[in-house]
Design a protein around this motif. Structure first.
Motif, PDB file in Angstrom:
ATOM      1  N   GLY A 189      -7.976  -2.441   3.276  1.00 46.22           N
ATOM      2  CA  GLY A 189      -8.382  -1.530   2.606  1.00 46.22           C
ATOM      3  C   GLY A 189      -7.530  -0.282   2.936  1.00 46.22           C
ATOM      4  O   GLY A 189      -7.284   0.025   4.127  1.00 46.22           O
ATOM      5  N   SER A 190      -7.159   0.850   2.112  1.00 49.25           N
ATOM      6  CA  SER A 190      -6.234   1.788   2.139  1.00 49.25           C
ATOM      7  C   SER A 190      -6.598   3.015   1.694  1.00 49.25           C
ATOM      8  O   SER A 190      -7.540   3.238   0.979  1.00 49.25           O
ATOM      9  N   PHE A 191      -6.016   4.010   2.360  1.00 47.33           N
ATOM     10  CA  PHE A 191      -6.276   5.443   1.787  1.00 47.33           C
ATOM     11  C   PHE A 191      -5.839   5.581   0.547  1.00 47.33           C
ATOM     12  O   PHE A 191      -5.762   6.693  -0.095  1.00 47.33           O
ATOM     13  N   ASP A 192      -5.012   4.592  -0.047  1.00 50.08           N
ATOM     14  CA  ASP A 192      -4.526   4.878  -1.313  1.00 50.08           C
ATOM     15  C   ASP A 192      -5.574   4.333  -2.574  1.00 50.08           C
ATOM     16  O   ASP A 192      -5.365   4.338  -3.742  1.00 50.08           O
ATOM     17  N   GLU A 193      -6.826   4.005  -2.065  1.00 51.02           N
ATOM     18  CA  GLU A 193      -7.975   3.976  -2.866  1.00 51.02           C
ATOM     19  C   GLU A 193      -8.265   2.658  -3.169  1.00 51.02           C
ATOM     20  O   GLU A 193      -9.031   2.133  -4.025  1.00 51.02           O
ATOM     21  N   THR A 194      -7.022   1.728  -2.626  1.00 49.66           N
ATOM     22  CA  THR A 194      -7.294   0.098  -3.395  1.00 49.66           C
ATOM     23  C   THR A 194      -7.633  -0.822  -2.259  1.00 49.66           C
ATOM     24  O   THR A 194      -7.345  -0.487  -1.209  1.00 49.66           O
ATOM     25  N   HIS A 233     -11.772   2.140  -5.403  1.00 48.24           N
ATOM     26  CA  HIS A 233     -12.637   3.454  -5.046  1.00 48.24           C
ATOM     27  C   HIS A 233     -11.894   4.723  -5.567  1.00 48.24           C
ATOM     28  O   HIS A 233     -10.659   4.476  -5.896  1.00 48.24           O
ATOM     29  N   SER A 234     -12.667   5.561  -5.508  1.00 45.56           N
ATOM     30  CA  SER A 234     -12.115   7.077  -6.005  1.00 45.56           C
ATOM     31  C   SER A 234     -11.631   7.927  -4.779  1.00 45.56           C
ATOM     32  O   SER A 234     -11.332   9.036  -4.767  1.00 45.56           O
ATOM     33  N   ASN A 235     -11.877   7.210  -3.643  1.00 48.01           N
ATOM     34  CA  ASN A 235     -11.559   7.871  -2.342  1.00 48.01           C
ATOM     35  C   ASN A 235     -10.922   6.924  -1.079  1.00 48.01           C
ATOM     36  O   ASN A 235     -11.114   5.727  -1.633  1.00 48.01           O
ATOM     37  N   PRO A 236     -10.637   7.217  -0.033  1.00 51.86           N
ATOM     38  CA  PRO A 236      -9.908   6.311   0.799  1.00 51.86           C
ATOM     39  C   PRO A 236     -10.983   5.198   1.102  1.00 51.86           C
ATOM     40  O   PRO A 236     -12.164   5.376   1.229  1.00 51.86           O
ATOM     41  N   VAL A 237     -10.517   3.765   1.197  1.00 54.51           N
ATOM     42  CA  VAL A 237     -11.169   2.806   1.471  1.00 54.51           C
ATOM     43  C   VAL A 237     -11.173   2.590   3.008  1.00 54.51           C
ATOM     44  O   VAL A 237     -10.223   2.359   3.559  1.00 54.51           O
ATOM     45  N   THR A 238     -12.508   2.743   3.680  1.00 54.22           N
ATOM     46  CA  THR A 238     -12.551   2.821   5.206  1.00 54.22           C
ATOM     47  C   THR A 238     -12.955   1.383   5.614  1.00 54.22           C
ATOM     48  O   THR A 238     -12.654   1.331   6.857  1.00 54.22           O
ATOM     49  N   GLY A 239     -13.456   0.526   4.815  1.00 47.43           N
ATOM     50  CA  GLY A 239     -13.853  -0.800   5.499  1.00 47.43           C
ATOM     51  C   GLY A 239     -13.789  -1.717   4.207  1.00 47.43           C
ATOM     52  O   GLY A 239     -14.167  -1.638   3.298  1.00 47.43           O
ATOM     53  N   VAL A 240     -13.582  -3.238   4.967  1.00 45.04           N
ATOM     54  CA  VAL A 240     -13.473  -4.393   4.267  1.00 45.04           C
ATOM     55  C   VAL A 240     -14.008  -5.402   4.906  1.00 45.04           C
ATOM     56  O   VAL A 240     -13.625  -5.522   6.117  1.00 45.04           O
ATOM     57  N   GLY A 253     -16.020  -0.462   1.499  1.00 51.21           N
ATOM     58  CA  GLY A 253     -16.806   0.943   1.492  1.00 51.21           C
ATOM     59  C   GLY A 253     -15.733   1.808   1.380  1.00 51.21           C
ATOM     60  O   GLY A 253     -14.453   1.608   1.886  1.00 51.21           O
ATOM     61  N   SER A 254     -16.128   3.052   1.089  1.00 48.36           N
ATOM     62  CA  SER A 254     -15.250   4.157   0.804  1.00 48.36           C
ATOM     63  C   SER A 254     -15.838   5.629   1.065  1.00 48.36           C
ATOM     64  O   SER A 254     -17.274   5.629   1.149  1.00 48.36           O
ATOM     65  N   TYR A 255     -14.907   6.507   1.200  1.00 45.40           N
ATOM     66  CA  TYR A 255     -15.389   8.050   1.558  1.00 45.40           C
ATOM     67  C   TYR A 255     -16.088   8.344  -0.038  1.00 45.40           C
ATOM     68  O   TYR A 255     -16.804   9.474  -0.011  1.00 45.40           O
ATOM     69  N   ASP A 256     -16.045   7.860  -0.873  1.00 45.11           N
ATOM     70  CA  ASP A 256     -16.721   8.052  -2.389  1.00 45.11           C
ATOM     71  C   ASP A 256     -18.033   7.888  -2.248  1.00 45.11           C
ATOM     72  O   ASP A 256     -18.929   8.021  -3.339  1.00 45.11           O
ATOM     73  N   GLY A 257     -18.597   7.258  -1.122  1.00 38.65           N
ATOM     74  CA  GLY A 257     -20.035   6.882  -0.991  1.00 38.65           C
ATOM     75  C   GLY A 257     -20.376   5.636  -1.530  1.00 38.65           C
ATOM     76  O   GLY A 257     -21.515   5.277  -1.349  1.00 38.65           O
ATOM     77  N   LEU A 258     -19.524   4.832  -2.080  1.00 34.18           N
ATOM     78  CA  LEU A 258     -19.942   3.547  -2.544  1.00 34.18           C
ATOM     79  C   LEU A 258     -19.613   2.322  -1.603  1.00 34.18           C
ATOM     80  O   LEU A 258     -18.554   2.189  -0.901  1.00 34.18           O
ATOM     81  N   HIS A 267       0.698  -1.059  -0.135  1.00 34.02           N
ATOM     82  CA  HIS A 267       0.045   0.078  -0.149  1.00 34.02           C
ATOM     83  C   HIS A 267       1.052   1.293  -0.046  1.00 34.02           C
ATOM     84  O   HIS A 267       1.885   1.238   0.518  1.00 34.02           O
ATOM     85  N   THR A 268       0.347   2.417  -0.631  1.00 35.07           N
ATOM     86  CA  THR A 268       1.253   3.591  -0.620  1.00 35.07           C
ATOM     87  C   THR A 268       0.420   4.626   0.135  1.00 35.07           C
ATOM     88  O   THR A 268       1.088   5.724  -0.013  1.00 35.07           O
ATOM     89  N   ASN A 269      -0.304   4.202   1.077  1.00 31.99           N
ATOM     90  CA  ASN A 269      -0.981   5.118   1.925  1.00 31.99           C
ATOM     91  C   ASN A 269      -1.385   4.618   3.116  1.00 31.99           C
ATOM     92  O   ASN A 269      -1.128   3.131   3.440  1.00 31.99           O
ATOM     93  N   PHE A 270      -1.960   5.182   4.246  1.00 29.99           N
ATOM     94  CA  PHE A 270      -2.628   4.640   5.652  1.00 29.99           C
ATOM     95  C   PHE A 270      -3.302   3.055   5.043  1.00 29.99           C
ATOM     96  O   PHE A 270      -4.191   3.235   4.309  1.00 29.99           O
ATOM     97  N   VAL A 271      -2.939   2.157   5.890  1.00 31.18           N
ATOM     98  CA  VAL A 271      -3.968   1.076   6.016  1.00 31.18           C
ATOM     99  C   VAL A 271      -4.884   1.018   7.105  1.00 31.18           C
ATOM    100  O   VAL A 271      -4.534   1.153   8.204  1.00 31.18           O
ATOM    101  N   PHE A 272      -6.219   1.117   6.571  1.00 31.31           N
ATOM    102  CA  PHE A 272      -7.161   1.463   7.447  1.00 31.31           C
ATOM    103  C   PHE A 272      -8.086   0.324   7.870  1.00 31.31           C
ATOM    104  O   PHE A 272      -8.560   0.161   8.990  1.00 31.31           O
ATOM    105  N   SER A 273      -8.306  -0.711   7.165  1.00 27.72           N
ATOM    106  CA  SER A 273      -9.004  -1.846   7.646  1.00 27.72           C
ATOM    107  C   SER A 273      -8.587  -3.099   7.190  1.00 27.72           C
ATOM    108  O   SER A 273      -7.796  -3.266   6.232  1.00 27.72           O
TER     109      SER A 273
END
Length: 300
Positions: A89-94, A112-119, A131-136, A70-76
Motif C-alpha cells: 500500500g502506498s501514498f500514491d493511493e494504490t 482509495h482517494s488518500n494514502p493507503v496506510t495498511g494492507v 485501509g486509508s486516510y480516506d477513512g475506508l 509505486h509513484t510515492n512512499f510505500v507504507f505497508s
C-alpha cells in the motif's frame, strides 16, 4: 495476564539472554516504513519512502528482488500465506500485488482517494484488506481485484492500520480517533457454513470497539495476541508511550505495558508464543519484547 518480563536493550530482566544483530540490510535510499516476514521461507520484504520494495535473504542479507512501480512512499507490505505474492500500500493511493519470484506487478488496484496506510492478506490468501486516510477499509478479491466490501466508521476518521484476524473472519482497523474497531465480515455466520473465506453480504458490521490508547496523529499498529486461548487480546501501540492489551471479548484493558519513553507505533504479536514486540519513536528508539513472567505462565 500477570506480570511481564521486559527484554530491554538486548538484556532480559530475568535472565542473561541477549538479542544481538545478525545482519544489516542496506540498499534503500530513504527510510523504511514496514518489514514483513515470509511465512514459508527465510525472506524479508521491506517497504520504503524511496517508492520501492525489496526482497532480502534473512540468512545472508542479500537483496534478491527490487519491486518498482509505486509513484510515492510505500507504507505497508505483507506476504500471502504461500509467499508467492506480496501486497503493498502506498501514498500514491494504490494497492499493488507483486509476483515475488520475478518482481513484476501483477495487479494495481485504484483502491482509495488518500494514502493507503495498511494492507494484509487473509488466512488463505484469497482476500486482501486495505485501509486509508480516506477513512475506508476495503476487502479485495486477490484473484480478480474486485472490491468485495467497503466499511467505515462514523465520521470517516483516517485509518492508520488494518489486519485480518487469525481465523480470517474479522478485520481489525485502527483509526486516528483513538479507537480500534473489529469488523465481522461474515454477519454472525461461521466460515465453515459458507465453506470459503469470503465476506458475506450481511457482514461488515462493527462487532467491537476498543478505546483507551492515544491515537490522533500517527499510524499506530495493532495485532492479535491469540497463542493462549485463555487470554486472547488485542494489542495496540499508543502515542502516550504505552502498549495496551485489550481483552478480545470484553473489550476491557487487561494491562498497560510501560517502559518506552516516546510514542509506540509499531507492535506485533507472535503467532504461537505469548510474546509481544514493540518499537518506540525517535526519543526512545528501542525495540522491546514482552512475555509472561514465570509466575503467570500457568495461570489464566
Amino acid at each position: 495476564m500477570g506480570n511481564l518480563d521486559i527484554v530491554k536493550g538486548g538484556k532480559s530482566s530475568s535472565s542473561s539472554v541477549r538479542l544481538d544483530p545478525r545482519l544489516s540490510l542496506t540498499g534503500h535510499s530513504r527510510g523504511i516504513n514496514d518489514v514483513a516476514w515470509s511465512p514459508t521461507a527465510a525472506y524479508v520484504a521491506t517497504a520504503s519512502d524511496d517508492k520501492t520494495l525489496r526482497l532480502w535473504s534473512a540468512e545472508t542479507g542479500d537483496a534478491f528482488v527490487e519491486f518498482r512501480g509505486h509513484t510515492n512512499f510505500v507504507f505497508s507490505c505483507k506476504f500471502n500465506p504461500q509467499s508467492n505474492l506480496l501486497v503493498s500500500g502506498s501514498f500514491d493511493e494504490t494497492v499493488k500485488i507483486w509476483d515475488v519470484r520475478c518482481g513484476e506487478c501483477v495487479a494495481t488496484l485504484p483502491a482509495h482517494s488518500n494514502p493507503v496506510t495498511g494492507v494484509d492478506f487473509n488466512r488463505d490468501g484469497t482476500c486482501i484488506v486495505s485501509g486509508s486516510y480516506d477513512g475506508l477499509v476495503r476487502i479485495w478479491d486477490t484473484a480478480t481485484g474486485e472490491c468485495l466490501k467497503t466499511v467505515y466508521a462514523e465520521g470517516n476518521p483516517p485509518v492508520g492500520g488494518v489486519r485480518f484476524s487469525p481465523n480470517g473472519r474479522y478485520v481489525l482497523s485502527g483509526t486516528l480517533d483513538g479507537r480500534l474497531r473489529l469488523y465481522d465480515l461474515f454477519g454472525g455466520h461461521t466460515n465453515e457454513r459458507h465453506g470459503v473465506d469470503r465476506p458475506q453480504p450481511r457482514g461488515g458490521k462493527c462487532a467491537k470497539t476498543y478505546a483507551g490508547h492515544a491515537n490522533s496523529r500517527y499510524c499506530v499498529f495493532a495485532a492479535f495476541l491469540s497463542s493462549n486461548p485463555r487470554r486472547r487480546c488485542v494489542v495496540s501501540g499508543s502515542e502516550d508511550g504505552r502498549v495496551y492489551l485489550y481483552d478480545l471479548q470484553s473489550r476491557l484493558a487487561r494491562q498497560t505495558l510501560e517502559g518506552h519513553t516516546d510514542a509506540v507505533l509499531a507492535v506485533d504479536a507472535h503467532d504461537s508464543l505469548e510474546l509481544i514486540g514493540s518499537g518506540g519513536m525517535g526519543n526512545d528508539r528501542c525495540v522491546r519484547f514482552w512475555a509472561p513472567s514465570s509466575s503467570s505462565r500457568v495461570d489464566g
